[in-house]
Design an enzyme around this catalytic site. Sequence first.
Site, PDB file in Angstrom:
ATOM      1  N   ASP A 165       0.833  -1.267  -0.040  1.00 24.07           N
ATOM      2  CA  ASP A 165       0.019  -0.047  -0.017  1.00 24.07           C
ATOM      3  C   ASP A 165       0.912   1.364   0.153  1.00 24.07           C
ATOM      4  O   ASP A 165       1.373   1.559   0.920  1.00 24.07           O
ATOM      5  CB  ASP A 165      -1.017   0.017   1.343  1.00 24.07           C
ATOM      6  CG  ASP A 165      -1.877   1.211   1.338  1.00 24.07           C
ATOM      7  OD1 ASP A 165      -1.753   2.184   0.297  1.00 24.07           O
ATOM      8  OD2 ASP A 165      -2.679   1.266   2.268  1.00 24.07           O
TER       9      ASP A 165
ATOM     10  N   TYR B 217      -9.809  14.295  -6.525  1.00 26.44           N
ATOM     11  CA  TYR B 217      -8.822  13.610  -7.477  1.00 26.44           C
ATOM     12  C   TYR B 217      -8.274  14.517  -8.404  1.00 26.44           C
ATOM     13  O   TYR B 217      -6.861  14.571  -8.274  1.00 26.44           O
ATOM     14  CB  TYR B 217      -9.684  12.765  -8.525  1.00 26.44           C
ATOM     15  CG  TYR B 217      -8.804  12.129  -9.693  1.00 26.44           C
ATOM     16  CD1 TYR B 217      -8.033  11.227  -9.280  1.00 26.44           C
ATOM     17  CD2 TYR B 217      -9.239  12.434 -11.119  1.00 26.44           C
ATOM     18  CE1 TYR B 217      -6.985  10.742 -10.242  1.00 26.44           C
ATOM     19  CE2 TYR B 217      -8.415  11.740 -11.895  1.00 26.44           C
ATOM     20  CZ  TYR B 217      -7.210  10.949 -11.595  1.00 26.44           C
ATOM     21  OH  TYR B 217      -6.589  10.200 -12.454  1.00 26.44           O
TER      22      TYR B 217
END
Length: 259
Positions: free
Chosen positions: A69, A161
């Site tokens: 991750d 985003y």
Amino acid sequence: MEQDLSSRIAVVVGASAGIGKATATELVRRGATVVALARGEERLEKAVTEIAGTRADGPGSEITGIPCDAADPAAVRDAFARIGERFGRIDMLFNVLGTARATRIADATDEEIATVIGTNLVAPVYTTRSAVPLLRAAGGGDIVNVSSEITLDLFPYLTLYGTAKAGLEMFTKAMTKELKPEGIRVTLFIAGRTRTEFAMPMSPERAAEARAAWDEDGCMRRVAGAAKMEPEWVAEAIVFAATRPRGQMIDVMQVRSFS
């Protein structure tokens, strides 16, 4: 002229799907030794097996996967420590990871904010920090950070985003200056619409709201090209950016659909 990459060691972050997987495939096809990083051990293992089937003959041309991750600093340190122990250096780092959540800021959950900012901005900072010593050990190298055309025409409901990718672009420009004295080239790659598995988990209600907002704003019509590019096309351009002669660099490359 296509370069032989059999002496190169490359790390691809976000290699289990989409542009990241296509980039790892392109590197292996051209003879590089690739370390693929991604979340989701099972999906990464499947991708690595598929990519290994494209291996070139001759030296180099291998791929190994490390579940990681990249938004977790401890996981990134551990992954790059393993890379350093095995190879002692790297020549290329490709930050190709990305994810989005469609939401208005007032409705954004803690998880959505952490996931989008973490994946698109914080993760490349962590991977770059860990990669620099290994790039130094190689005497220099390349970093390519993949952004999106959303920074050029922001979509409603995709503020998180767009903000994260804009931050990535500023970070990339800063690294271009900071790492140049060490022989490390840093390229910003802006990708247009691409046919990938990139997905935004949305309820039907939120999806309808977002699409209505995009239609009203007209942003979908303004994004270059009605068609989506194949990820392999984008991957080829990404690798091109990192394989220029040492006396040349590409600061920014933008690739978009022509149709």
